[in-house]
Scaffold this motif. Structure first.
Motif, mmCIF file in Angstrom:
data_model
loop_
_atom_site.group_PDB
_atom_site.id
_atom_site.type_symbol
_atom_site.label_atom_id
_atom_site.label_comp_id
_atom_site.label_asym_id
_atom_site.label_seq_id
_atom_site.Cartn_x
_atom_site.Cartn_y
_atom_site.Cartn_z
ATOM 1 N N CYS A 80 3.161 -4.238 2.025
ATOM 2 C CA CYS A 80 3.385 -3.004 2.785
ATOM 3 C C CYS A 80 3.334 -1.776 1.884
ATOM 4 O O CYS A 80 2.758 -0.747 2.260
ATOM 5 N N CYS A 83 -0.363 -1.126 1.077
ATOM 6 C CA CYS A 83 -1.053 -0.508 2.221
ATOM 7 C C CYS A 83 -0.684 0.968 2.342
ATOM 8 O O CYS A 83 -1.542 1.805 2.629
ATOM 9 N N LEU A 87 -3.161 4.122 2.045
ATOM 10 C CA LEU A 87 -3.213 5.113 3.122
ATOM 11 C C LEU A 87 -2.970 6.519 2.577
ATOM 12 O O LEU A 87 -3.622 7.479 3.009
ATOM 13 N N TYR A 92 -7.607 3.174 4.828
ATOM 14 C CA TYR A 92 -6.826 2.378 5.774
ATOM 15 C C TYR A 92 -7.287 0.930 5.713
ATOM 16 O O TYR A 92 -8.458 0.629 5.962
ATOM 17 N N ILE A 93 -6.353 0.059 5.378
ATOM 18 C CA ILE A 93 -6.623 -1.385 5.353
ATOM 19 C C ILE A 93 -5.476 -2.069 6.074
ATOM 20 O O ILE A 93 -4.305 -1.755 5.839
ATOM 21 N N ASN A 94 -5.814 -3.014 6.930
ATOM 22 C CA ASN A 94 -4.804 -3.715 7.716
ATOM 23 C C ASN A 94 -4.023 -4.722 6.885
ATOM 24 O O ASN A 94 -4.619 -5.564 6.225
ATOM 25 N N PRO A 95 -2.695 -4.667 6.953
ATOM 26 C CA PRO A 95 -1.913 -5.768 6.401
ATOM 27 C C PRO A 95 -1.782 -6.847 7.472
ATOM 28 O O PRO A 95 -1.701 -6.543 8.662
ATOM 29 N N VAL A 96 -1.794 -8.090 7.068
ATOM 30 C CA VAL A 96 -1.552 -9.195 7.998
ATOM 31 C C VAL A 96 -0.358 -9.949 7.436
ATOM 32 O O VAL A 96 -0.425 -10.509 6.345
ATOM 33 N N ASN A 104 0.579 -13.784 3.563
ATOM 34 C CA ASN A 104 0.473 -12.336 3.724
ATOM 35 C C ASN A 104 -0.873 -11.901 3.150
ATOM 36 O O ASN A 104 -1.230 -12.310 2.044
ATOM 37 N N ARG A 107 -6.194 -7.290 4.577
ATOM 38 C CA ARG A 107 -7.422 -7.641 5.300
ATOM 39 C C ARG A 107 -8.416 -6.484 5.202
ATOM 40 O O ARG A 107 -8.357 -5.522 5.959
ATOM 41 N N SER A 109 -11.902 -4.789 5.685
ATOM 42 C CA SER A 109 -13.060 -4.887 6.574
ATOM 43 C C SER A 109 -14.201 -4.040 6.019
ATOM 44 O O SER A 109 -14.117 -2.817 6.004
#
Length: 146
Positions: A80, A83, A87, A92-96, A104, A107, A109
């Protein structure tokens, strides 16, 4: 009989068809993919370059050959923080987070619009984010002061 069941069975009562605009957009995208295969080739090349560079810098990258580059970040808080650091730099990159995935993940893209310059910026920013105090995102490397 099939049509009758399809339209009267309980599972289909609340289902809806896709909006015409969505179907048209998918059709147009498929046409572009057929006419311009170099876009897909570039995308896969960029994603592989990113995988290779991340691994060479000590990141745990899951195997794959798609535009999605999953990076394992063991600690949820570190993920977190990373990320947020990205940001703050406009990336912007998605955390999963578990339990949505087995581990964890950061992700990433990739798209056909990304360039090597974009990769360089991401890699530099990732390394800076990992080196912030409190982040242990790469292996067991201790945090470094800026």
């Amino acid at each position: 009989m099939i049509d009758y069941l399809k339209h009267t069975s309980r599972p289909f009562v609340f289902s809806a068809s896709l909006p015409a605009a969505s179907v048209a957009a998918v059709g147009a995208a498929l046409e572009i993919m057929k006419k311009e295969p170099e876009r897909r080739q570039h995308l896969l090349r960029i994603a592989q370059m990113l995988r290779d560079e991340l691994r060479s810098r000590g990141f745990a990258v899951l195997p794959g050959e798609t535009a999605i580059v999953p990076v394992v970040i063991q600690d949820e808080l570190d993920l977190c923080r990373l990320c947020k650091a990205l940001l703050d730099e406009g990336i912007y990159i998605n955390p999963v987070l578990r339990p949505a995935a087995a581990q964890n993940l950061l992700r990433i893209s990739c798209t056909a619009a990304h360039t090597e310059k974009h990769l360089d910026r991401l890699l530099t920013t990732l390394e800076r984010g990992v080196e912030r105090p409190g982040n242990r995102a790469v292996g067991d490397r201790p945090p470094q002061l800026p």
